[in-house]
Design a protein around this motif. Structure first.
Motif, short mmCIF file in Angstrom:
data_model
loop_
_atom_site.label_atom_id
_atom_site.label_comp_id
_atom_site.label_asym_id
_atom_site.label_seq_id
_atom_site.Cartn_x
_atom_site.Cartn_y
_atom_site.Cartn_z
N GLU A 84 40.04 53.86 19.67
CA GLU A 84 38.84 53.75 20.49
C GLU A 84 39.06 52.86 21.72
O GLU A 84 38.61 53.18 22.82
N GLN A 85 39.74 51.75 21.56
CA GLN A 85 39.99 50.82 22.66
C GLN A 85 41.50 50.67 22.83
O GLN A 85 42.16 50.08 21.97
N PHE A 86 42.02 51.20 23.91
CA PHE A 86 43.47 51.20 24.10
C PHE A 86 43.99 49.86 24.62
O PHE A 86 43.47 49.29 25.57
N THR A 87 45.02 49.35 23.95
CA THR A 87 45.92 48.33 24.49
C THR A 87 47.31 48.74 24.05
O THR A 87 47.46 49.39 22.99
N PRO A 88 48.35 48.40 24.81
CA PRO A 88 49.70 48.77 24.38
C PRO A 88 50.03 48.25 22.99
O PRO A 88 50.64 48.96 22.18
N GLU A 89 49.61 47.02 22.71
CA GLU A 89 49.92 46.40 21.43
C GLU A 89 49.23 47.14 20.29
O GLU A 89 49.83 47.39 19.24
N GLN A 90 47.94 47.49 20.49
CA GLN A 90 47.19 48.17 19.44
C GLN A 90 47.73 49.58 19.22
O GLN A 90 47.80 50.07 18.09
N TRP A 91 48.11 50.24 20.31
CA TRP A 91 48.67 51.59 20.19
C TRP A 91 49.97 51.57 19.39
O TRP A 91 50.15 52.35 18.46
N LEU A 92 50.86 50.67 19.72
CA LEU A 92 52.14 50.57 19.01
C LEU A 92 51.94 50.20 17.55
O LEU A 92 52.59 50.76 16.65
N HIS A 93 51.00 49.28 17.30
CA HIS A 93 50.72 48.87 15.92
C HIS A 93 50.17 50.05 15.11
O HIS A 93 50.58 50.27 13.95
N THR A 94 49.24 50.83 15.71
CA THR A 94 48.64 51.95 15.00
C THR A 94 49.67 53.03 14.69
O THR A 94 49.65 53.63 13.60
N VAL A 95 50.55 53.29 15.63
CA VAL A 95 51.60 54.29 15.39
C VAL A 95 52.43 53.90 14.18
O VAL A 95 52.74 54.74 13.32
N ARG A 96 52.78 52.62 14.09
CA ARG A 96 53.58 52.15 12.95
C ARG A 96 52.77 52.16 11.66
O ARG A 96 53.21 52.66 10.62
N ALA A 97 51.55 51.59 11.71
CA ALA A 97 50.75 51.41 10.49
C ALA A 97 50.30 52.73 9.89
O ALA A 97 50.23 52.87 8.66
#
Length: 504
Positions: free
Chosen positions: A215-228
């Protein structure tokens, strides 16, 4: 053919598979069908003629889309970032709609006189309401399934009617049924009022791929979500990919297999950096419009690798293309008089095919007698059918008697290693009609003077295409989906009194 058929095929083919949300708590295909049937009952109980969705992306969105299809009414996802005047004018087109709105936006729909519930209330209703009729797929293919309002970056938003036949044609022409493994998951980072959000709901469901939303993009959150979430497929816009590759965060994402991007031009240095970072990932550049039910041309993973490794300049240049037309889509390049142009000749991109809606509420279809829609994008096809997009025809700068495409200049400026983003526009000039000015975003901590940038441009383009002025901003105005809002750039530049601006 109704898009509800896609849901039925998924529920019958892999009903126990989670298709929406996290693997451990998401919605299965069978549950999605049940909720769509119940949601349709809620819509009918309100005698609603449409479902207006004014909320962030999430599980309520696909349930609303398929429930609306079951009820035979369109889903109308609305941009919650619009101003109050635009929102009121847009909502006035749907006086008999059922509204679904986040708590902070409920008052907007209520002000318009709509019966309104929150996404949480909608999901509860979809889980607890007992349908009184068979869900079925009664809506005719020509009935609008979705109405998406254009972004309104240059004019008042227009409602694009996407009929069931347009959307199903897009899916059947681009996706193989149940071709995704049970371990595959897609991450979507665009808002629900964008055509890519609609297209990803139906195409990932048809493929059997679980869909997650950021819902809210940040590079860090995107990378974390891809991994998790062990994401295998993802969709981003170019500005997002640029921020990801420039981020200092951990970029190890071993589960990712395919990364699609689109919505705006991709700087060559960004995609080259991404290809180096993730050699295991297949990159896909997708070009399409709301009026064409999403993607009409694709530059696939092999095309990316061939271009990166190629020594032939024509092959390497294809990294800057959007690929070739999808099956069932015909693309032609025409001049301003409608005459067909040949390979490498720049003109207006025109497209035809069953997935092409080209229809606006209150206006009708805007195609020629052959069924072609003028996208108002400029570009050309090379001898092998690869499409190169050069920006909007309306963006053309007219300096003296010369027509200049700002995208060409932007592409050159973006090749400078210290430039992160740029907007090139024409501003009024008494002598030349328009002069060329550029708003530049530099890499943090670096300084590049205007004369150095002029020299950089002159090495690739003639002097008449070199910006007369460079200014340096922390960011240029873009929509959530990465589209440059040129009129905002022009307005700000016109109000700048200084002859030039250097980096702070």
């Amino acid at each position: 053919m109704n898009i509800g058929l896609l849901l039925d095929m998924a529920a019958d083919g892999f009903g126990d598979r989670v298709v929406i949300g996290p693997q451990d708590s998401g919605i299965t295909a069978a549950q999605l069908r049940s909720m769509a049937d119940a949601g349709a009952e809620v819509i009918r109980a309100h005698s609603a003629e449409a479902v207006v969705y004014l909320a962030v992306n999430g599980p309520a969105f696909p349930v609303a889309m398929f429930a609306a299809a079951r009820a035979g009414v369109p889903l109308v996802p609305v941009n919650y970032r619009l101003g109050s005047e635009q929102l009121d004018a847009l909502l006035a087109n749907h006086p008999s709609a059922l509204g679904i709105a986040d708590a902070e936006h409920v008052h907007i729909l209520q002000r318009a006189g709509l019966a309104t519930i929150t996404p949480e209330q909608w999901m509860i209703s979809a889980q607890t309401t007992e349908p009184t009729v068979d869900g079925g797929n009664d809506a005719a293919p020509e009935v609008p399934a979705v109405i998406i309002y254009t972004s309104g970056t240059t004019a008042a938003p227009k409602g694009v009617l996407l009929r069931n036949e347009n959307l199903t044609s897009y899916v059947f022409g681009s996706v193989e049924f149940a071709n995704a493994g049970e371990d595959q998951a897609a991450l979507v980072s665009v808002p629900p009022y964008h055509i890519a959000a609609v297209a990803n709901v139906i195409s990932n469901l048809y493929a059997g791929r679980r869909t997650m939303v950021l819902e809210q993009f940040t590079p860090e959150q995107w990378l974390h979500t891809v991994r998790a979430e062990h994401i295998t497929n993802a969709l981003v816009v170019p500005t997002m990919l640029s921020r990801i590759v420039e981020s200092d965060a951990d970029k190890d994402i071993p589960s990712l297999r395919n990364l699609a991007y689109g919505g705006a031009p991709m700087p060559s240095r960004v995609i080259e950096r991404a290809l180096e970072l993730w050699p295991q990932v297949g990159f896909v550049n997708a070009y399409g419009l709301t009026e064409t039910s999403s993607t009409i041309a694709v530059l696939g993973p092999d095309d990316h690798r061939d271009a990166l490794a190629g020594t032939d300049e024509r092959i390497r240049a294809r990294l800057g293309s959007v690929g070739r037309a999808l099956p069932g889509v015909v693309i032609e390049i025409r001049d301003d008089d409608g005459a067909l142009l040949g390979p490498d000749e720049v003109g207006r991109i025109c497209v035809a095919g069953e997935q092409v809606s080209a229809e606006y509420a209150g206006i009708g279809r805007v195609t020629d007698e052959q069924g072609f829609f003028d996208t108002r994008d400029k570009g050309y096809l090379d001898a092998d059918g690869f499409l190169f997009v050069g920006g909007r025809a309306d963006d053309t700068i007219i300096r003296g008697a010369e027509n200049i495409a700002p995208a060409e200049i932007e592409d050159v400026i973006l090749r400078h290693p210290d430039v992160l983003d740029v907007a090139v526009v024409g501003v009024p000039d008494d002598e030349w009609g328009q002069r060329i000015e550029a708003a530049v975003v530099l890499r943090p901590g670096v300084e590049v003077d205007s004369e150095s940038l002029r020299d950089h441009v002159r090495k690739a383009l003639r002097s008449s295409k070199t910006p007369d002025r460079f200014v340096y901003w922390p960011e240029v105005p873009r929509t959530e989906t990465g589209k440059l809002v040129r009129r905002h750039v022009v307005d700000r530049l016109v109000n700048l009194s200084e002859p030039a601006s250097e980096p702070a």
